[in-house]
Design a protein around this motif. Sequence first.
Motif, short mmCIF file in Angstrom:
data_model
loop_
_atom_site.label_atom_id
_atom_site.label_comp_id
_atom_site.label_asym_id
_atom_site.label_seq_id
_atom_site.Cartn_x
_atom_site.Cartn_y
_atom_site.Cartn_z
N SER A 100 0.84 -1.20 0.00
CA SER A 100 0.00 0.00 0.00
C SER A 100 0.87 1.25 0.00
O SER A 100 1.87 1.33 0.73
CB SER A 100 -0.90 0.00 1.24
OG SER A 100 -1.71 1.15 1.26
N THR A 101 0.49 2.21 -0.84
CA THR A 101 1.22 3.47 -0.92
C THR A 101 0.30 4.59 -1.41
O THR A 101 -0.26 4.51 -2.49
CB THR A 101 2.44 3.37 -1.85
OG1 THR A 101 3.03 4.67 -2.02
CG2 THR A 101 2.08 2.82 -3.21
N SER A 102 0.09 5.61 -0.59
CA SER A 102 -0.67 6.80 -0.96
C SER A 102 -2.03 6.47 -1.55
O SER A 102 -2.42 6.99 -2.60
CB SER A 102 0.13 7.65 -1.96
OG SER A 102 1.39 8.00 -1.42
N GLY A 103 -2.77 5.58 -0.90
CA GLY A 103 -4.10 5.24 -1.37
C GLY A 103 -4.14 4.31 -2.56
O GLY A 103 -5.21 4.07 -3.13
N ASP A 104 -3.02 3.78 -2.94
CA ASP A 104 -2.94 2.85 -4.07
C ASP A 104 -2.00 1.71 -3.68
O ASP A 104 -1.64 1.57 -2.51
CB ASP A 104 -2.44 3.59 -5.31
CG ASP A 104 -2.66 2.82 -6.60
OD1 ASP A 104 -3.31 1.75 -6.58
OD2 ASP A 104 -2.17 3.26 -7.66
N TYR A 105 -1.59 0.92 -4.66
CA TYR A 105 -0.64 -0.15 -4.41
C TYR A 105 0.49 -0.10 -5.44
O TYR A 105 0.27 0.28 -6.59
CB TYR A 105 -1.31 -1.53 -4.52
CG TYR A 105 -2.16 -1.89 -3.33
CD1 TYR A 105 -1.62 -2.57 -2.24
CD2 TYR A 105 -3.51 -1.57 -3.30
CE1 TYR A 105 -2.40 -2.92 -1.16
CE2 TYR A 105 -4.31 -1.92 -2.22
CZ TYR A 105 -3.74 -2.59 -1.15
OH TYR A 105 -4.52 -2.92 -0.07
N ARG A 111 3.87 0.87 -10.36
CA ARG A 111 2.56 1.41 -10.02
C ARG A 111 1.77 1.54 -11.32
O ARG A 111 2.30 1.99 -12.34
CB ARG A 111 2.66 2.78 -9.35
CG ARG A 111 3.33 2.75 -7.99
CD ARG A 111 3.23 4.09 -7.30
NE ARG A 111 3.64 5.18 -8.19
CZ ARG A 111 3.35 6.47 -7.98
NH1 ARG A 111 2.64 6.83 -6.94
NH2 ARG A 111 3.80 7.39 -8.82
N ARG A 156 -5.86 2.92 -10.98
CA ARG A 156 -5.29 2.43 -9.72
C ARG A 156 -6.04 1.18 -9.27
O ARG A 156 -7.07 0.82 -9.83
CB ARG A 156 -5.37 3.51 -8.64
CG ARG A 156 -6.77 3.95 -8.27
CD ARG A 156 -6.73 5.12 -7.30
NE ARG A 156 -8.03 5.60 -6.89
CZ ARG A 156 -8.74 6.49 -7.58
NH1 ARG A 156 -8.27 6.96 -8.72
NH2 ARG A 156 -9.91 6.89 -7.13
#
Length: 201
Positions: free
Chosen positions: A79-84, A115, A124
């Motif tokens: 998980s990163t900044s609301g995404d993967y 990403r 996303r």
Amino acid sequence: MRLAKFGNAGRGDCGATLLEILFAVAVAATAVAISVPVMGNTIDDVRTGLAARYVAGRVSSARMDAVRRSTMTALRFESTSGDYMFAGYADGNGNGVRSQEIRLGVDPVLGPFERLCDRFPDVRFELMPGVPDADGQAGTGTDGVRIGTARILSMSSDGTATSGTLYIRGRRQQYAVRVLGVTGRTRVLQYLPGDRSWIGR
């Protein structure tokens, strides 16, 4: 008042009034205004569909890599900044790809993290609010990676895989990649809001 005439004066009045020109401009502007959202939806659909097929291809590639290496491989999602973001890993000691062994360097990474939005803008991993999951269940949340709490999609050397679903959304379009554990194969699905149903793509 008539604007400049075209052709010979003796062949009749071929000019256009200012009102006629303004009407033509208004019609053209309306046509453009209508076509822009339609074009935007088409681009969004194509882009999101391509992203879903790309993810399905990455899963298939990891599966073939596991068979070729005769060892387990995996795609790990972080998980990163609301995404993967995700990357491939190999089993380094014969007990499967594990989070702790990734941290210790026992299970080596096979390539750089990716990403989706870097390849496919505005795309996303997410299930849109209000959209039922691929099993038709509503209210399951918006998390786009449904492959267990460790977020590791494992592929075995015998061709089997972790079962799960990866939800991929664009601005308006919703796709899903289903991984069938017994065979390790993938299916790409698209959600049709009008029918409130998922169909195979």
